[in-house]
Design a protein around this motif. Structure first.
Motif, mmCIF file in Angstrom:
data_model
loop_
_atom_site.group_PDB
_atom_site.id
_atom_site.type_symbol
_atom_site.label_atom_id
_atom_site.label_comp_id
_atom_site.label_asym_id
_atom_site.label_seq_id
_atom_site.Cartn_x
_atom_site.Cartn_y
_atom_site.Cartn_z
ATOM 1 N N GLN A 78 0.880 -1.337 0.099
ATOM 2 C CA GLN A 78 0.135 -0.086 -0.040
ATOM 3 C C GLN A 78 0.958 1.277 -0.016
ATOM 4 N N MET A 79 2.252 1.094 -0.181
ATOM 5 C CA MET A 79 2.998 2.167 -0.198
ATOM 6 C C MET A 79 3.869 2.542 -1.441
ATOM 7 N N ILE A 80 3.339 1.619 -2.273
ATOM 8 C CA ILE A 80 3.922 1.750 -3.955
ATOM 9 C C ILE A 80 3.645 3.137 -4.482
ATOM 10 N N ALA A 81 4.632 3.902 -4.881
ATOM 11 C CA ALA A 81 4.416 5.387 -5.410
ATOM 12 C C ALA A 81 4.546 6.189 -4.313
ATOM 13 N N SER A 82 5.400 5.998 -3.405
ATOM 14 C CA SER A 82 5.826 7.171 -2.344
ATOM 15 C C SER A 82 6.791 7.978 -2.659
ATOM 16 N N TYR A 83 6.674 9.387 -2.851
ATOM 17 C CA TYR A 83 7.370 10.230 -3.398
ATOM 18 C C TYR A 83 8.769 10.742 -2.473
ATOM 19 N N ALA A 84 9.797 10.128 -2.596
ATOM 20 C CA ALA A 84 11.152 10.344 -2.017
ATOM 21 C C ALA A 84 12.135 10.557 -3.030
ATOM 22 N N GLY A 85 13.189 11.163 -2.351
ATOM 23 C CA GLY A 85 14.350 11.457 -3.045
ATOM 24 C C GLY A 85 15.388 10.535 -3.320
ATOM 25 N N SER A 86 15.528 9.516 -2.256
ATOM 26 C CA SER A 86 16.313 8.599 -2.267
ATOM 27 C C SER A 86 16.178 7.537 -1.021
ATOM 28 N N LEU A 87 16.826 6.357 -0.894
ATOM 29 C CA LEU A 87 16.407 5.178 -0.008
ATOM 30 C C LEU A 87 16.083 5.502 1.322
ATOM 31 N N LEU A 88 17.194 6.415 2.055
ATOM 32 C CA LEU A 88 17.138 6.390 3.636
ATOM 33 C C LEU A 88 15.855 7.455 3.752
ATOM 34 N N GLU A 89 15.693 8.599 2.849
ATOM 35 C CA GLU A 89 14.297 9.442 3.124
ATOM 36 C C GLU A 89 13.202 8.378 3.072
ATOM 37 N N TRP A 90 13.132 7.715 1.917
ATOM 38 C CA TRP A 90 11.880 6.903 1.578
ATOM 39 C C TRP A 90 11.427 5.959 2.692
ATOM 40 N N LEU A 91 12.771 5.282 3.370
ATOM 41 C CA LEU A 91 12.534 4.251 4.245
ATOM 42 C C LEU A 91 11.936 4.956 5.640
ATOM 43 N N ASN A 92 12.531 6.125 5.889
ATOM 44 C CA ASN A 92 12.054 6.883 7.333
ATOM 45 C C ASN A 92 10.861 7.644 7.123
ATOM 46 N N THR A 93 10.621 7.884 6.056
ATOM 47 C CA THR A 93 9.182 8.976 5.943
ATOM 48 C C THR A 93 8.070 8.035 5.538
ATOM 49 N N TYR A 94 8.378 6.966 4.773
ATOM 50 C CA TYR A 94 7.039 6.122 4.534
ATOM 51 C C TYR A 94 7.115 4.774 4.986
ATOM 52 N N THR A 95 8.366 3.891 4.696
ATOM 53 C CA THR A 95 8.159 2.622 5.011
ATOM 54 C C THR A 95 8.053 2.264 6.511
ATOM 55 N N PHE A 96 8.933 2.827 7.453
ATOM 56 C CA PHE A 96 8.887 2.355 8.641
ATOM 57 C C PHE A 96 7.838 3.171 9.556
ATOM 58 N N VAL A 97 6.719 3.751 8.761
ATOM 59 C CA VAL A 97 5.357 4.364 9.284
ATOM 60 C C VAL A 97 4.603 3.138 8.883
ATOM 61 N N GLU A 98 4.605 2.823 7.489
ATOM 62 C CA GLU A 98 3.550 1.913 6.904
ATOM 63 C C GLU A 98 3.642 0.463 7.715
ATOM 64 N N GLU A 99 5.124 0.039 7.815
ATOM 65 C CA GLU A 99 4.894 -1.240 8.385
ATOM 66 C C GLU A 99 4.625 -1.272 10.019
ATOM 67 N N GLN A 100 4.369 -0.368 10.567
ATOM 68 C CA GLN A 100 3.862 -0.322 11.999
ATOM 69 C C GLN A 100 2.367 -0.940 11.978
ATOM 70 N N LYS A 101 1.716 -0.700 10.865
ATOM 71 C CA LYS A 101 0.306 -1.131 10.877
ATOM 72 C C LYS A 101 0.310 -2.661 10.983
ATOM 73 N N ALA A 163 15.292 2.546 13.820
ATOM 74 C CA ALA A 163 13.956 2.676 13.179
ATOM 75 C C ALA A 163 12.857 3.068 14.569
ATOM 76 N N PRO A 164 11.668 3.434 14.011
ATOM 77 C CA PRO A 164 10.929 3.675 15.373
ATOM 78 C C PRO A 164 10.689 2.306 16.347
ATOM 79 N N GLU A 165 10.770 2.687 17.447
ATOM 80 C CA GLU A 165 10.550 1.928 18.598
ATOM 81 C C GLU A 165 9.402 0.668 18.360
ATOM 82 N N ALA A 166 8.490 1.454 17.739
ATOM 83 C CA ALA A 166 7.393 0.229 17.536
ATOM 84 C C ALA A 166 7.719 -1.013 16.395
ATOM 85 N N LEU A 167 8.639 -0.729 15.888
ATOM 86 C CA LEU A 167 9.169 -1.386 14.538
ATOM 87 C C LEU A 167 10.282 -2.465 15.082
ATOM 88 N N CYS A 168 10.819 -1.846 16.142
ATOM 89 C CA CYS A 168 12.190 -2.746 16.699
ATOM 90 C C CYS A 168 11.835 -4.053 17.296
#
Ligand code: GUN
Ligand code: ZN
Length: 431
Positions: A78-101, A163-168
């Motif tokens: 559900q996070m394909i097409a998330s607008y980011a400049g590079s890997l680490l920004e993409w991980l921190n801004t979207y991925t680590f938020v999405e995966e907490q669900k 990564a966020p506490e909730a994901l670790c």
């Protein structure tokens, strides 16, 4: 047991094509018959009438082994097409938020069902997926795979820092949960487990040590992680592991490299790293749509291949932008064009089928249409869209047809999919 015969134009590879004219690398039957019993292929040959079996006629379509995807993240559907400049920004801004669900069972079940529908819709019958760090995301994944009788590889992501506490997890809980999940899912039905430390940046040395212990305890499980995708990632990895000679050396030092290890990306490897991959038999997984989308770089297929590194190919959903292996190899072709390298259509279709089966050491089980293999198959329609039909009218060879399928094709070109001999695409809900 009732037998089924699939009639159509049958194409399957027997070896890695050595060029665009390498007709010895594949077997092609213009009017072929694949005989299926109890979910397996029992015979392949020219079609001949047989009253004892149900015949399903797919002519004029091509029947190939089902596609295999060797690296993707089902929890990122559900996070394909998330607008980011590079890997680490993409991980921190979207991925680590999405995966907490995925701490919620209901969410994991809903997304995994939709994810498997997408795989089937795009002709993929086996995939190697990262789940989230939550064990229930793994239960939802393998539970869904079992329902559909699919050969799927996957595992709980291990990540205990940055990564966020909730994901670790922790080194200990990641180890304990992985053991429990291996006992629950590895070798159950068609499920196979992958020990999955996310990457060096999100694992402490204690966690990589725990991963090493798991690999020693469960040598027939896979290992999957990410390697050398992005310049900032590499710099940070070397800051976190200053004792290792290079990024690959980190995984080498923790005993994580071997013939069952799948390493996503492998874009910026030095000479020593390439040698280590070749010596250990670890697989470098080419993820073209993701590497382009995140601006990560151009995979050097020729250099790795010449060095003797085993190579797989994958969508890397959700850094990747399509579930389709056809779209993926189309982008792969363009990446290699920019490197001055050629990827023949034969090599593309080899890679999505037998090549990826070999990457998983599953030759003889999937990836080819041969007696004894699972009847995991895809039926391809090269005239599926008006633009494809227009182009198909001028195609005069099998290679041209394959190239047009790769260049113009997507899920619309997948006319049918069989999983263990059963129709899987036309029976999807909502079609
Ligand atoms: N490196 C670590 N985690 C990830 C991920 O989820 N996607 C990609 N593309 N690279 C990663
Ligand atoms: Zn990935």
């Amino acid at each position: 047991m009732r037998r089924t015969i699939l009639r159509g134009r049958v194409l399957t590879f027997v070896s890695e094509p050595q060029g665009i004219d390498d007709t010895a690398s594949y077997r092609y039957l213009e009017d072929g018959a694949i005989t299926i019993e109890d979910g397996k292929i029992i015979a392949v040959g020219d079609f001949a009438a047989d009253d004892s079996a149900e015949v399903i006629d797919h002519r004029p379509h091509l029947i190939l082994p089902g596609f295999i995807d060797t690296h993707l993240h089902y929890v990122q559907s559900q996070m394909i097409a998330s607008y980011a400049g590079s890997l680490l920004e993409w991980l921190n801004t979207y991925t680590f938020v999405e995966e907490q669900k995925f701490s919620q069972q209901g969410h994991a079940s809903t997304v995994s069902a939709a994810f498997f529908d997408e795989l089937i819709r795009h002709g993929t019958t086996t995939a190697v997926a990262y789940c989230s760090s939550h064990p229930r995301s793994v239960d939802a994944y393998f539970g869904e795979a079992a329902k559909r009788n699919m050969l799927m590889v996957g595992g709980k992501v291990m990540m205990d820092r940055n990564a966020p506490e909730a994901l670790c997890d922790t080194a200990q809980s990641g180890y304990d949960d992985t053991r429990t999940l291996i006992a629950r899912w590895h070798g159950k039905g068609r499920g196979l487990y992958a020990i999955s430390p996310r990457f060096a940046l999100t694992s402490t040395p204690e966690q990589l040590d725990a991963a090493r212990a798991l690999v020693a305890e469960y040598p027939d499980c896979y290992v999957q992680t990410h390697l050398s995708e992005n310049a900032a990632e590499i710099t940070y990895a070397m800051e976190l592991y200053p004792g290792s000679p290079d990024y690959t050396g980190i995984y080498e030092d923790f005993g994580l490299l071997g013939p069952r290890t799948l390493l996503g990306h492998c874009i910026h490897l030095n000479h020593r790293e390439t040698q280590v991959l070749a010596e250990t038999g670890a697989v470098a997984v080419f993820c073209p749509t993701s590497n382009l989308f995140l601006g990560s770089g151009l995979f050097d297929h020729e250099r790795l291949s010449k060095a003797g590194v085993r190579i797989g190919v994958a969508t890397d959903i959700g850094g990747g932008t399509s579930f389709s292996m056809l779209r993926t190899l189309d982008e792969g072709y363009k990446v290699l064009q920019l490197r001055g390298q050629r990827l023949t259509p034969l090599n593309s279709f080899y890679m999505m089928t037998l090549g990826n089966a070999r990457s998983l050491s599953l030759e003889g089980t999937i990836g080819a249409i041969a007696p004894g293999n699972a009847a995991d198959l895809v039926v391809l329609d090269a005239g599926a869209t008006p633009a494809m039909a227009l182009r198909l009218a001028t195609a005069s060879s099998l290679v041209e047809e394959l190239f047009l399928l790769q260049t113009l094709g997507d899920d619309r070109a997948i006319a049918e999919v069989y999983v263990a001999g059963a129709r899987a695409k036309s029976t999807l809900g909502g079609l």
